[in-house]
Design a protein around this motif. Structure first.
Motif, PDB file in Angstrom:
ATOM      1  N   ALA A   1     -18.127   0.392  25.555  1.00  0.00           N
ATOM      2  CA  ALA A   1     -18.978  -0.510  27.268  1.00  0.00           C
ATOM      3  C   ALA A   1     -19.763   0.469  27.909  1.00  0.00           C
ATOM      4  O   ALA A   1     -20.463   1.034  28.644  1.00  0.00           O
ATOM      5  N   SER A   2     -17.984   1.205  28.435  1.00  0.00           N
ATOM      6  CA  SER A   2     -18.816   2.252  29.771  1.00  0.00           C
ATOM      7  C   SER A   2     -19.249   3.825  29.543  1.00  0.00           C
ATOM      8  O   SER A   2     -20.693   4.327  29.859  1.00  0.00           O
ATOM      9  N   ARG A   3     -19.666   4.150  28.191  1.00  0.00           N
ATOM     10  CA  ARG A   3     -20.434   5.019  27.520  1.00  0.00           C
ATOM     11  C   ARG A   3     -21.897   4.456  27.756  1.00  0.00           C
ATOM     12  O   ARG A   3     -22.371   4.552  28.047  1.00  0.00           O
ATOM     13  N   ARG A   4     -22.039   3.510  26.992  1.00  0.00           N
ATOM     14  CA  ARG A   4     -23.068   2.587  27.517  1.00  0.00           C
ATOM     15  C   ARG A   4     -23.934   2.691  28.638  1.00  0.00           C
ATOM     16  O   ARG A   4     -24.917   2.706  29.420  1.00  0.00           O
ATOM     17  N   ILE A   5     -23.285   2.211  30.000  1.00  0.00           N
ATOM     18  CA  ILE A   5     -22.944   2.163  30.948  1.00  0.00           C
ATOM     19  C   ILE A   5     -24.049   3.129  31.485  1.00  0.00           C
ATOM     20  O   ILE A   5     -24.783   3.914  31.938  1.00  0.00           O
ATOM     21  N   ALA A   6     -23.057   4.961  31.716  1.00  0.00           N
ATOM     22  CA  ALA A   6     -23.107   5.828  31.962  1.00  0.00           C
ATOM     23  C   ALA A   6     -24.327   6.514  31.565  1.00  0.00           C
ATOM     24  O   ALA A   6     -25.618   6.652  32.303  1.00  0.00           O
ATOM     25  N   ALA A   7     -24.586   6.010  29.904  1.00  0.00           N
ATOM     26  CA  ALA A   7     -26.182   6.526  28.989  1.00  0.00           C
ATOM     27  C   ALA A   7     -27.442   5.559  30.180  1.00  0.00           C
ATOM     28  O   ALA A   7     -28.254   6.418  30.304  1.00  0.00           O
ATOM     29  N   ILE A   8     -27.211   4.143  30.576  1.00  0.00           N
ATOM     30  CA  ILE A   8     -27.998   3.125  31.407  1.00  0.00           C
ATOM     31  C   ILE A   8     -28.314   4.173  32.209  1.00  0.00           C
ATOM     32  O   ILE A   8     -29.620   4.352  32.896  1.00  0.00           O
ATOM     33  N   GLN A   9     -27.023   4.359  33.461  1.00  0.00           N
ATOM     34  CA  GLN A   9     -27.323   4.759  34.600  1.00  0.00           C
ATOM     35  C   GLN A   9     -28.017   6.377  34.505  1.00  0.00           C
ATOM     36  O   GLN A   9     -28.881   6.986  35.300  1.00  0.00           O
ATOM     37  N   SER A  10     -27.735   6.978  33.849  1.00  0.00           N
ATOM     38  CA  SER A  10     -28.520   8.336  33.462  1.00  0.00           C
ATOM     39  C   SER A  10     -29.665   8.140  33.153  1.00  0.00           C
ATOM     40  O   SER A  10     -30.863   8.916  34.032  1.00  0.00           O
ATOM     41  N   ARG A  11     -30.675   7.280  33.228  1.00  0.00           N
ATOM     42  CA  ARG A  11     -32.191   7.242  32.594  1.00  0.00           C
ATOM     43  C   ARG A  11     -32.952   5.750  34.357  1.00  0.00           C
ATOM     44  O   ARG A  11     -33.368   5.154  33.608  1.00  0.00           O
ATOM     45  N   LYS A  12     -31.327   5.996  35.209  1.00  0.00           N
ATOM     46  CA  LYS A  12     -32.156   5.099  36.391  1.00  0.00           C
ATOM     47  C   LYS A  12     -32.234   3.833  36.642  1.00  0.00           C
ATOM     48  O   LYS A  12     -32.964   3.384  36.804  1.00  0.00           O
ATOM     49  N   ARG A  13     -31.422   2.692  35.237  1.00  0.00           N
ATOM     50  CA  ARG A  13     -32.160   1.378  35.351  1.00  0.00           C
ATOM     51  C   ARG A  13     -30.944   0.994  35.201  1.00  0.00           C
ATOM     52  O   ARG A  13     -29.385   1.834  35.297  1.00  0.00           O
ATOM     53  N   LEU A  14     -30.676   0.185  34.967  1.00  0.00           N
ATOM     54  CA  LEU A  14     -29.733  -0.983  35.469  1.00  0.00           C
ATOM     55  C   LEU A  14     -28.622  -2.099  35.169  1.00  0.00           C
ATOM     56  O   LEU A  14     -29.234  -2.195  34.138  1.00  0.00           O
ATOM     57  N   PRO A  15     -27.588  -1.613  34.112  1.00  0.00           N
ATOM     58  CA  PRO A  15     -26.573  -2.227  33.569  1.00  0.00           C
ATOM     59  C   PRO A  15     -26.503  -3.426  33.470  1.00  0.00           C
ATOM     60  O   PRO A  15     -25.576  -3.990  35.196  1.00  0.00           O
ATOM     61  N   VAL A  16     -26.793  -4.242  32.624  1.00  0.00           N
ATOM     62  CA  VAL A  16     -26.253  -6.116  33.067  1.00  0.00           C
ATOM     63  C   VAL A  16     -25.112  -6.415  32.094  1.00  0.00           C
ATOM     64  O   VAL A  16     -25.860  -6.192  30.720  1.00  0.00           O
ATOM     65  N   VAL A  17     -23.805  -6.107  32.144  1.00  0.00           N
ATOM     66  CA  VAL A  17     -23.048  -6.833  31.308  1.00  0.00           C
ATOM     67  C   VAL A  17     -22.908  -8.376  31.248  1.00  0.00           C
ATOM     68  O   VAL A  17     -22.534  -9.255  31.905  1.00  0.00           O
ATOM     69  N   ALA A  18     -23.033  -8.690  29.832  1.00  0.00           N
ATOM     70  CA  ALA A  18     -23.165 -10.420  29.659  1.00  0.00           C
ATOM     71  C   ALA A  18     -22.737 -10.700  28.905  1.00  0.00           C
ATOM     72  O   ALA A  18     -22.831 -10.628  27.255  1.00  0.00           O
ATOM     73  N   GLY A  19     -21.810 -11.890  28.858  1.00  0.00           N
ATOM     74  CA  GLY A  19     -21.568 -12.254  27.527  1.00  0.00           C
ATOM     75  C   GLY A  19     -19.882 -13.116  28.423  1.00  0.00           C
ATOM     76  O   GLY A  19     -19.061 -13.043  28.974  1.00  0.00           O
TER      77      GLY A  19
END
Length: 386
Positions: free
Chosen positions: A138-156
């Motif tokens: 998940a930390s890798r996905r967060i970094a990738a999402i933020q690199s696209r200037k988008r907001l990560p939302v963790v839900a579950g």
């Protein structure tokens, strides 16, 4: 030719695939309910998971949506995603695996409303994803999402995953919540909560809905006698519904059950018992999930915004018109959540402006969305079922 299977008042339709073969094709169920199988690259190494990269407090921050199963976490993540440039990271420990789409209550492609999802149906069942493994992925996905200037939302609903991801000092050997050293990310923490009495009714109804969608057929297709006899479960096989109906199918062959229109008195009784056990275990899961969230607040000191969706669920259960249910959702859950997320994104790190979706904030739509979220009129956000 369509074969109708009835047990304890539950009516299931097994179509042409079952008539032609004693085993229902899983792809038939997948297409029927429009689930999308995510193709992923298998990872090397003994555990099948990447190692290292355990986060590092990315300054743009993360929105986290917590709550017991069946409270509306996924719905909220999608509603937020229609007004903010977000990508959702699934934190349900059963939904990370491919397969059992109905049993694990995965969102269909249509229900995702075009919002990109990560770690949803991506892993094969031979990988056991631990909380530490989730932290890494998940930390890798967060970094990738933020690199696209988008907001990560963790839900579950798997709070062990969320705690592992968000705790600054996570110890896999001793997951001491009180000593987790604070949060690993700048975060906006939202808790969709439902009063217990209403939640029990909601969960029981959801199990009935899943049965009607074909959950038992799905379980029959995936039945493994060796697994059932040994009682050894791994990965997605731990999902509520699998062990319960394994006991049923040990006594009643899935092939016979799928292709026979008649149920004996004993079969009906054991079928009903399996469904009731699923409902009971789902309630136990919900209790544990709420207890863990309360512990994150009291012991770890997490500042979590509680959003009370009790009246939403009550109205829905009592058959109130859909429009009125949606208005209650907007008033009690969506508007306060949108306001919190809006302030969180605009504030950025250290009180400065955020770079998340800068083009979004300059749009008239964004200004309108924030005004609506603050309390003026409907949000115009599409609504989905819980």
């Amino acid at each position: 030719m369509r074969i109708m299977v009835e047990c304890s008042g539950s009516r299931s339709v097994v179509g042409l695939a079952a008539a032609a073969s004693p085993m229902l094709n899983m792809e038939t169920l997948r297409q029927k309910h429009r689930f999308s199988k995510v193709t992923t690259t298998r990872r090397g190494g003994g555990s099948g998971l990447p190692v290292g990269d355990d986060g590092g407090g990315e300054e743009e921050g993360v929105v986290v949506i917590l709550g017991a199963t069946g409270t509306g976490k996924s719905k909220l993540s999608i509603d937020i995603g229609k007004s903010f440039p977000v990508e959702v990271i699934n934190s349900d420990k059963m939904q990370v695996y491919d397969g059992y789409d109905i049993t694990t209550n995965k969102m269909t492609v249509a229900e995702r409303r075009g919002v990109l999802h990560h770690l949803l149906g991506e892993l094969e069942n031979d990988v056991e994803l631990s909380p530490l493994g989730f932290r890494s992925l998940a930390s890798r996905r967060i970094a990738a999402i933020q690199s696209r200037k988008r907001l990560p939302v963790v839900a579950g609903g798997s709070n062990s995953y969320v705690h592992a991801l968000m705790a600054k000092k996570y110890d896999a050997e001793n997951a001491n919540i009180a000593g987790d050293g604070g949060l690993n990310y700048r975060s906006c923490l939202l808790w969709v909560d439902v009063g217990w009495e209403a939640l029990v009714m909601q969960l029981d109804r959801r199990v009935d809905d899943m049965v009607a969608m074909g959950m038992v057929e799905e379980l029959a297709v995936n039945f493994n006698r060796s697994r059932a006899e040994q009682g050894i479960y791994k990965g997605i096989e731990k999902a509520i519904g699998v062990p319960e109906f394994d006991k049923f199918f040990l006594n009643h062959s899935p092939n016979t059950w799928l292709t026979t229109g008649n149920c004996t008195k004993k079969m009906k009784k054991e079928y009903k018992s399996a469904v009731e056990e699923i409902k009971l275990n789902t309630r136990v899961l919900a209790r544990n999930q709420v207890a863990k969230i309360e512990c994150l607040i009291s012991a770890a000191g997490w500042n979590i915004r509680r959003l009370d969706a009790t009246e939403v669920v009550r109205k829905r259960i009592n058959g109130v018109q859909k429009k009125e249910v949606e208005m209650e959702w907007e008033r009690t859950v969506l508007r306060p959540a949108m306001a919190d997320v809006g302030n969180f994104v605009r504030r950025g790190s250290n009180g400065g402006a955020s770079s998340v979706g800068s083009e979004f904030w300059s749009s008239n739509y964004a200004l309108s969305a924030m005004k609506q979220a603050a309390g003026g009129g409907g949000s115009g956000v599409a609504h989905q079922k819980f």
